[in-house]
Design a protein around this motif. Structure first.
Motif, PDB file in Angstrom:
ATOM      1  N   LYS A   1       0.827  -1.200   0.000  1.00  0.00           N
ATOM      2  CA  LYS A   1       0.000   0.000   0.000  1.00  0.00           C
ATOM      3  C   LYS A   1       0.861   1.249   0.000  1.00  0.00           C
ATOM      4  O   LYS A   1       0.598   2.204  -0.744  1.00  0.00           O
ATOM      5  CB  LYS A   1      -0.920   0.006   1.219  1.00  0.00           C
ATOM      6  CG  LYS A   1      -1.767   1.284   1.309  1.00  0.00           C
ATOM      7  CD  LYS A   1      -2.610   1.331   2.568  1.00  0.00           C
ATOM      8  CE  LYS A   1      -3.381   2.650   2.640  1.00  0.00           C
ATOM      9  NZ  LYS A   1      -4.188   2.762   3.873  1.00  0.00           N
ATOM     10  N   ARG A   2       1.901   1.255   0.826  1.00  0.00           N
ATOM     11  CA  ARG A   2       2.762   2.434   0.933  1.00  0.00           C
ATOM     12  C   ARG A   2       3.349   2.809  -0.425  1.00  0.00           C
ATOM     13  O   ARG A   2       3.414   3.994  -0.782  1.00  0.00           O
ATOM     14  CB  ARG A   2       3.885   2.175   1.943  1.00  0.00           C
ATOM     15  CG  ARG A   2       4.817   3.361   2.145  1.00  0.00           C
ATOM     16  CD  ARG A   2       5.951   3.006   3.092  1.00  0.00           C
ATOM     17  NE  ARG A   2       6.829   1.996   2.548  1.00  0.00           N
ATOM     18  CZ  ARG A   2       7.803   2.236   1.690  1.00  0.00           C
ATOM     19  NH1 ARG A   2       8.019   3.469   1.245  1.00  0.00           N
ATOM     20  NH2 ARG A   2       8.585   1.256   1.250  1.00  0.00           N
TER      21      ARG A   2
ATOM     22  N   GLN B   1       0.258   3.560  -3.433  1.00  0.00           N
ATOM     23  CA  GLN B   1      -0.670   4.696  -3.350  1.00  0.00           C
ATOM     24  C   GLN B   1      -0.119   5.968  -3.972  1.00  0.00           C
ATOM     25  O   GLN B   1      -0.885   6.885  -4.296  1.00  0.00           O
ATOM     26  CB  GLN B   1      -1.085   4.937  -1.896  1.00  0.00           C
ATOM     27  CG  GLN B   1       0.029   5.294  -0.951  1.00  0.00           C
ATOM     28  CD  GLN B   1      -0.431   5.319   0.494  1.00  0.00           C
ATOM     29  OE1 GLN B   1      -1.610   5.101   0.785  1.00  0.00           O
ATOM     30  NE2 GLN B   1       0.484   5.581   1.409  1.00  0.00           N
ATOM     31  N   THR B   2       1.193   6.045  -4.186  1.00  0.00           N
ATOM     32  CA  THR B   2       1.756   7.211  -4.864  1.00  0.00           C
ATOM     33  C   THR B   2       2.856   6.767  -5.832  1.00  0.00           C
ATOM     34  O   THR B   2       3.461   5.710  -5.674  1.00  0.00           O
ATOM     35  CB  THR B   2       2.373   8.220  -3.883  1.00  0.00           C
ATOM     36  OG1 THR B   2       3.456   7.592  -3.174  1.00  0.00           O
ATOM     37  CG2 THR B   2       1.346   8.745  -2.905  1.00  0.00           C
TER      38      THR B   2
ATOM     39  N   PRO C   1      -0.551  10.974  -6.722  1.00  0.00           N
ATOM     40  CA  PRO C   1      -1.411   9.824  -6.406  1.00  0.00           C
ATOM     41  C   PRO C   1      -1.372   8.768  -7.500  1.00  0.00           C
ATOM     42  O   PRO C   1      -1.334   9.074  -8.685  1.00  0.00           O
ATOM     43  CB  PRO C   1      -2.806  10.452  -6.290  1.00  0.00           C
ATOM     44  CG  PRO C   1      -2.556  11.880  -5.952  1.00  0.00           C
ATOM     45  CD  PRO C   1      -1.287  12.249  -6.677  1.00  0.00           C
ATOM     46  N   ASN C   2      -1.396   7.501  -7.069  1.00  0.00           N
ATOM     47  CA  ASN C   2      -1.380   6.394  -8.013  1.00  0.00           C
ATOM     48  C   ASN C   2      -2.598   5.517  -7.759  1.00  0.00           C
ATOM     49  O   ASN C   2      -3.691   5.848  -8.184  1.00  0.00           O
ATOM     50  CB  ASN C   2      -0.061   5.624  -7.888  1.00  0.00           C
ATOM     51  CG  ASN C   2       0.141   4.586  -8.977  1.00  0.00           C
ATOM     52  OD1 ASN C   2      -0.590   4.555  -9.964  1.00  0.00           O
ATOM     53  ND2 ASN C   2       1.118   3.722  -8.816  1.00  0.00           N
TER      54      ASN C   2
ATOM     55  N   ASP D   1      -5.689   3.881  -5.599  1.00  0.00           N
ATOM     56  CA  ASP D   1      -6.551   4.033  -4.430  1.00  0.00           C
ATOM     57  C   ASP D   1      -6.554   2.684  -3.729  1.00  0.00           C
ATOM     58  O   ASP D   1      -7.161   1.722  -4.217  1.00  0.00           O
ATOM     59  CB  ASP D   1      -7.961   4.435  -4.873  1.00  0.00           C
ATOM     60  CG  ASP D   1      -8.912   4.609  -3.696  1.00  0.00           C
ATOM     61  OD1 ASP D   1      -8.446   4.600  -2.537  1.00  0.00           O
ATOM     62  OD2 ASP D   1     -10.128   4.735  -3.935  1.00  0.00           O
ATOM     63  N   CYS D   2      -5.845   2.588  -2.604  1.00  0.00           N
ATOM     64  CA  CYS D   2      -5.570   1.294  -1.980  1.00  0.00           C
ATOM     65  C   CYS D   2      -6.540   0.980  -0.847  1.00  0.00           C
ATOM     66  O   CYS D   2      -6.808   1.818   0.017  1.00  0.00           O
ATOM     67  CB  CYS D   2      -4.143   1.260  -1.434  1.00  0.00           C
ATOM     68  SG  CYS D   2      -2.870   1.387  -2.694  1.00  0.00           S
ATOM     69  N   ARG D   3      -7.043  -0.235  -0.856  1.00  0.00           N
ATOM     70  CA  ARG D   3      -7.870  -0.769   0.219  1.00  0.00           C
ATOM     71  C   ARG D   3      -7.073  -1.875   0.894  1.00  0.00           C
ATOM     72  O   ARG D   3      -6.622  -2.824   0.245  1.00  0.00           O
ATOM     73  CB  ARG D   3      -9.183  -1.313  -0.342  1.00  0.00           C
ATOM     74  CG  ARG D   3     -10.008  -2.129   0.621  1.00  0.00           C
ATOM     75  CD  ARG D   3     -10.553  -1.337   1.765  1.00  0.00           C
ATOM     76  NE  ARG D   3     -11.433  -2.141   2.605  1.00  0.00           N
ATOM     77  CZ  ARG D   3     -11.801  -1.797   3.831  1.00  0.00           C
ATOM     78  NH1 ARG D   3     -11.369  -0.656   4.349  1.00  0.00           N
ATOM     79  NH2 ARG D   3     -12.607  -2.563   4.542  1.00  0.00           N
TER      80      ARG D   3
END
Length: 323
Positions: free
Chosen positions: A33-34, A37-38, A44-45, A47-49
């Motif tokens: 996620k880290r 997400q960018t 921004p890259n 959209d992480c869940r």
């Protein structure tokens, strides 16, 4: 801007009767996620869940996994990435034609890979990426459902899975496979322009496993390069666009002399941008000195430099106006 979504699942805290606990899967998902997400420049890259286990969190049940998969894959994103770190398994005997590859939820209930792949096939997303870091996920994600021989991934999808035995579960430092994924996304799999693609990511993974039986598995139904992340480029585009100016022909030699060397009295300051650009290209192995070990030696001896095979590729892109 292209819409991107990622579902990152990590399970360490399995119920005692379900499977032995792991110690790196949650960290793997959090680190994915880290990075995802960018981009490298902070833009921004994905959209992480994040769906991870923990003593202070609700259990990651099979139903929760299915619901999150459906929500992510049925959304409006153009690019969807699904990552699973945890236990996997096979339902059915070793030669049973009815066997099913599964991902194990926290309580040990299975999520069948066939159902996951069905959701991927039905997804309206333009591109789908599925990465599996579980044992024995090489069989779970590939052989049981994509076919051991000749069968590809769902259309517009790339599946990358570790290929290791049941004893290769995540360690305290995370799974080796995901660790290499993270290294690749951090820039290790980037091209000269800093772009990480699905194909480039697999190539970097494949290089890291020297033995054929330990290499990761790739099944891809992609028809072109899929950009996953942008990192700091080795050479700026503005420099690459100068290649056809410095080298009018792909095999031409650019003569060098002491005017290109800042330490020499004859140094020409107007050549400073050219010197800096050539040095950057040399570090990226796009340019090489002629009959010398370094550009400095080539300038001092009055030979020159030329494009490497890799450099000629970027020369062509620049000459065609694609940079």
């Amino acid at each position: 801007m292209t819409m991107r979504a990622a579902l990152l699942i990590g399970i360490d805290h399995y119920h005692q009767a379900a499977a032995r606990p792991l110690t790196g899967s949650v960290t793997d998902a959090q680190e994915m996620k880290r990075l995802l997400q960018t981009h490298g420049d902070g833009e921004p890259n994905f959209d992480c869940r994040l769906l991870v286990s923990g003593h202070d969190r609700p259990a990651v049940s099979a139903q929760a996994i299915r619901e999150e998969l459906h929500q992510t894959l049925a959304g409006e994103a153009d690019v969807v990435w699904i990552h699973f770190s945890g236990h996997g398994g096979i339902e059915g005997g070793g030669g049973d034609p009815g066997q099913h590859g599964v991902l194990l939820a926290q309580d040990g209930h299975p999520v069948r890979m066939g159902a996951v792949l069905d959701l991927i096939r039905a997804s309206p997303a333009r591109w789908k990426i599925l990465t599996l870091d579980c044992c024995p996920d090489g069989r779970v994600g590939i052989e049981a459902h994509l076919g051991a021989e000749g069968c590809g991934a769902p259309d517009r999808c790339a599946v990358l899975a570790a290929s290791r035995d049941r004893d290769g579960a995540s360690s305290a430092d995370g799974g080796r496979f995901t660790g290499l994924l993270l290294d690749g996304l951090g820039g290790g799999a980037a091209d000269v322009l800093g772009t990480v693609t699905a194909a480039g990511l697999y190539a970097s993974l494949d290089e890291a496993f020297p033995f054929a039986d330990g290499r990761p598995v790739l099944k891809a139904g992609l028809t072109g390069p899929v950009e996953l992340r942008r990192c700091k480029p080795d050479v700026e585009r503005a420099v690459l666009r100068q290649l056809p100016t410095w080298f009018p022909g792909r095999t031409d030699v650019l003569p060098l002399d002491r005017r290109y060397e800042p330490t020499e009295p004859t140094y020409d300051p107007t050549l400073g941008p050219v010197v800096a650009g050539l040095q950057a290209c040399a570090r990226a192995r796009l340019v090489e000195p002629v009959d010398a070990e370094h550009l400095y030696v080539a300038a001092m001896s009055g030979t020159g430099c030329r494009l490497t095979a890799k450099g000629r590729r970027y020369w062509r892109l620049a000459a065609d106006g694609q940079l």
